[in-house]
Motif scaffolding. Structure first.
Motif, PDB file in Angstrom:
ATOM      1  N   PRO A  53       9.942   2.708  -1.974  1.00  0.00           N
ATOM      2  CA  PRO A  53      10.964   1.692  -1.702  1.00  0.00           C
ATOM      3  C   PRO A  53      10.378   0.304  -1.456  1.00  0.00           C
ATOM      4  O   PRO A  53      10.951  -0.699  -1.878  1.00  0.00           O
ATOM      5  CB  PRO A  53      11.685   2.206  -0.453  1.00  0.00           C
ATOM      6  CG  PRO A  53      11.344   3.634  -0.340  1.00  0.00           C
ATOM      7  CD  PRO A  53      10.032   3.824  -1.040  1.00  0.00           C
ATOM      8  N   ARG A  54       9.248   0.236  -0.781  1.00  0.00           N
ATOM      9  CA  ARG A  54       8.590  -1.059  -0.552  1.00  0.00           C
ATOM     10  C   ARG A  54       8.187  -1.689  -1.887  1.00  0.00           C
ATOM     11  O   ARG A  54       8.418  -2.871  -2.117  1.00  0.00           O
ATOM     12  CB  ARG A  54       7.326  -0.889   0.300  1.00  0.00           C
ATOM     13  CG  ARG A  54       7.526  -1.040   1.773  1.00  0.00           C
ATOM     14  CD  ARG A  54       6.165  -0.855   2.460  1.00  0.00           C
ATOM     15  NE  ARG A  54       6.237  -1.163   3.858  1.00  0.00           N
ATOM     16  CZ  ARG A  54       5.816  -2.289   4.399  1.00  0.00           C
ATOM     17  NH1 ARG A  54       5.284  -3.239   3.662  1.00  0.00           N
ATOM     18  NH2 ARG A  54       5.925  -2.481   5.694  1.00  0.00           N
ATOM     19  N   VAL A  55       7.564  -0.902  -2.742  1.00  0.00           N
ATOM     20  CA  VAL A  55       7.120  -1.421  -4.037  1.00  0.00           C
ATOM     21  C   VAL A  55       8.326  -1.890  -4.847  1.00  0.00           C
ATOM     22  O   VAL A  55       8.297  -2.974  -5.445  1.00  0.00           O
ATOM     23  CB  VAL A  55       6.277  -0.360  -4.793  1.00  0.00           C
ATOM     24  CG1 VAL A  55       6.057  -0.757  -6.249  1.00  0.00           C
ATOM     25  CG2 VAL A  55       4.941  -0.148  -4.089  1.00  0.00           C
ATOM     26  N   ALA A  56       9.394  -1.107  -4.860  1.00  0.00           N
ATOM     27  CA  ALA A  56      10.589  -1.487  -5.630  1.00  0.00           C
ATOM     28  C   ALA A  56      11.196  -2.782  -5.104  1.00  0.00           C
ATOM     29  O   ALA A  56      11.546  -3.682  -5.882  1.00  0.00           O
ATOM     30  CB  ALA A  56      11.624  -0.365  -5.580  1.00  0.00           C
ATOM     31  N   ARG A  57      11.301  -2.903  -3.792  1.00  0.00           N
ATOM     32  CA  ARG A  57      11.890  -4.110  -3.207  1.00  0.00           C
ATOM     33  C   ARG A  57      11.004  -5.333  -3.454  1.00  0.00           C
ATOM     34  O   ARG A  57      11.485  -6.407  -3.801  1.00  0.00           O
ATOM     35  CB  ARG A  57      12.091  -3.905  -1.708  1.00  0.00           C
ATOM     36  CG  ARG A  57      12.898  -4.995  -1.057  1.00  0.00           C
ATOM     37  CD  ARG A  57      12.957  -4.787   0.431  1.00  0.00           C
ATOM     38  NE  ARG A  57      13.505  -3.498   0.782  1.00  0.00           N
ATOM     39  CZ  ARG A  57      14.491  -3.339   1.647  1.00  0.00           C
ATOM     40  NH1 ARG A  57      15.035  -4.387   2.219  1.00  0.00           N
ATOM     41  NH2 ARG A  57      14.914  -2.133   1.950  1.00  0.00           N
ATOM     42  N   LEU A  58       9.699  -5.163  -3.297  1.00  0.00           N
ATOM     43  CA  LEU A  58       8.770  -6.264  -3.509  1.00  0.00           C
ATOM     44  C   LEU A  58       8.706  -6.647  -4.994  1.00  0.00           C
ATOM     45  O   LEU A  58       8.654  -7.823  -5.332  1.00  0.00           O
ATOM     46  CB  LEU A  58       7.389  -5.892  -2.974  1.00  0.00           C
ATOM     47  CG  LEU A  58       6.301  -6.944  -3.031  1.00  0.00           C
ATOM     48  CD1 LEU A  58       6.732  -8.243  -2.358  1.00  0.00           C
ATOM     49  CD2 LEU A  58       5.030  -6.403  -2.384  1.00  0.00           C
ATOM     50  N   ARG A  59       8.733  -5.663  -5.879  1.00  0.00           N
ATOM     51  CA  ARG A  59       8.743  -5.935  -7.317  1.00  0.00           C
ATOM     52  C   ARG A  59       9.971  -6.758  -7.694  1.00  0.00           C
ATOM     53  O   ARG A  59       9.873  -7.728  -8.452  1.00  0.00           O
ATOM     54  CB  ARG A  59       8.710  -4.632  -8.113  1.00  0.00           C
ATOM     55  CG  ARG A  59       8.713  -4.857  -9.625  1.00  0.00           C
ATOM     56  CD  ARG A  59       8.748  -3.559 -10.415  1.00  0.00           C
ATOM     57  NE  ARG A  59       9.954  -2.814 -10.103  1.00  0.00           N
ATOM     58  CZ  ARG A  59       9.993  -1.563  -9.645  1.00  0.00           C
ATOM     59  NH1 ARG A  59       8.873  -0.895  -9.456  1.00  0.00           N
ATOM     60  NH2 ARG A  59      11.130  -0.973  -9.382  1.00  0.00           N
ATOM     61  N   ALA A  60      11.136  -6.394  -7.159  1.00  0.00           N
ATOM     62  CA  ALA A  60      12.369  -7.142  -7.455  1.00  0.00           C
ATOM     63  C   ALA A  60      12.269  -8.574  -6.949  1.00  0.00           C
ATOM     64  O   ALA A  60      12.682  -9.518  -7.637  1.00  0.00           O
ATOM     65  CB  ALA A  60      13.570  -6.430  -6.834  1.00  0.00           C
ATOM     66  N   ALA A  61      11.706  -8.756  -5.748  1.00  0.00           N
ATOM     67  CA  ALA A  61      11.555 -10.111  -5.201  1.00  0.00           C
ATOM     68  C   ALA A  61      10.608 -10.941  -6.066  1.00  0.00           C
ATOM     69  O   ALA A  61      10.874 -12.112  -6.354  1.00  0.00           O
ATOM     70  CB  ALA A  61      11.053 -10.043  -3.760  1.00  0.00           C
ATOM     71  N   ALA A  62       9.502 -10.331  -6.491  1.00  0.00           N
ATOM     72  CA  ALA A  62       8.529 -11.053  -7.321  1.00  0.00           C
ATOM     73  C   ALA A  62       9.123 -11.375  -8.696  1.00  0.00           C
ATOM     74  O   ALA A  62       8.927 -12.478  -9.225  1.00  0.00           O
ATOM     75  CB  ALA A  62       7.254 -10.232  -7.471  1.00  0.00           C
ATOM     76  N   ALA A  63       9.854 -10.443  -9.272  1.00  0.00           N
ATOM     77  CA  ALA A  63      10.452 -10.666 -10.589  1.00  0.00           C
ATOM     78  C   ALA A  63      11.514 -11.758 -10.554  1.00  0.00           C
ATOM     79  O   ALA A  63      11.765 -12.407 -11.565  1.00  0.00           O
ATOM     80  CB  ALA A  63      11.045  -9.361 -11.121  1.00  0.00           C
ATOM     81  N   ALA A  64      12.126 -11.979  -9.391  1.00  0.00           N
ATOM     82  CA  ALA A  64      13.172 -12.998  -9.261  1.00  0.00           C
ATOM     83  C   ALA A  64      12.609 -14.411  -9.118  1.00  0.00           C
ATOM     84  O   ALA A  64      13.360 -15.383  -9.186  1.00  0.00           O
ATOM     85  CB  ALA A  64      14.059 -12.676  -8.061  1.00  0.00           C
TER      86      ALA A  64
END
Length: 172
Positions: A53-64
């Motif tokens: 979940p941390r990786v998914a949330r951080l990936r979404a933030a970085a991709a945005a």
């Protein structure tokens, strides 16, 4: 503004943790936008269960982000930041007290090659023994700053802030 920085706290902390707050304030004073996701709900599931979940949330933030962000992480935040660098472009990694593995997690620490990276670790880290991060740094030929401190690295904040400033200055 110079760019975006996403700062990720450790497992037993939050977005207001000392290291993360101090580095966010420094980055802001240098003209960088900062974001500090709150992973505490993910962390409640335990170390192993919180990684995905941390990786998914951080990936979404970085991709945005409009441009590749600088990812900063402490402990579990460093582990997740490194893994995210494999999935989305990042400008740099600033990883503090990084565990080379999370017990029970199938994914070991890894990062995208060619990304400017600095590892900072305490000689007396009681949670992530120094030998693991030394071996990781050697395998990837990464700069590793070892400080006479424990896992929290709170007595080394001046040095950490100076190194972060130097990294941001090199990127500017």
């Amino acid at each position: 503004m110079r760019g975006q920085i996403i700062l990720s706290h450790g497992s037993d902390a939050g977005p207001g943790a000392t290291k993360i707050s101090t580095l966010a304030a420094q980055a802001g004073s240098l003209g960088w936008r900062t974001e500090r996701p709150d992973f505490r709900a993910d962390d409640a599931a335990g170390y192993t269960a919180s990684v995905a979940p941390r990786v998914a949330r951080l990936r979404a933030a970085a991709a945005a982000c409009d441009t590749p962000p600088v990812l900063v992480g402490s402990s579990m935040g460093a582990f997740a930041s490194a893994l995210v660098s494999l999935q989305v472009p990042v400008a740099a990694l600033f990883l503090i007290a990084t565990p080379p593995a999370i017990p029970g997690c199938p994914q070991a620490l890894e990062l995208r090659t060619g990304v400017p990276t600095l590892l900072i670790h305490g000689w007396r880290d009681e949670l992530c023994p120094v030998e693991g991060v030394q071996a990781f740094a050697a395998r990837h030929r990464l700069p590793l700053l070892l400080l006479d401190d424990d896992h929290r690295l709170l007595t080394s904040m001046d040095m950490i802030v100076a190194q972060f400033g130097a990294l941001l200055g090199a990127l500017a």
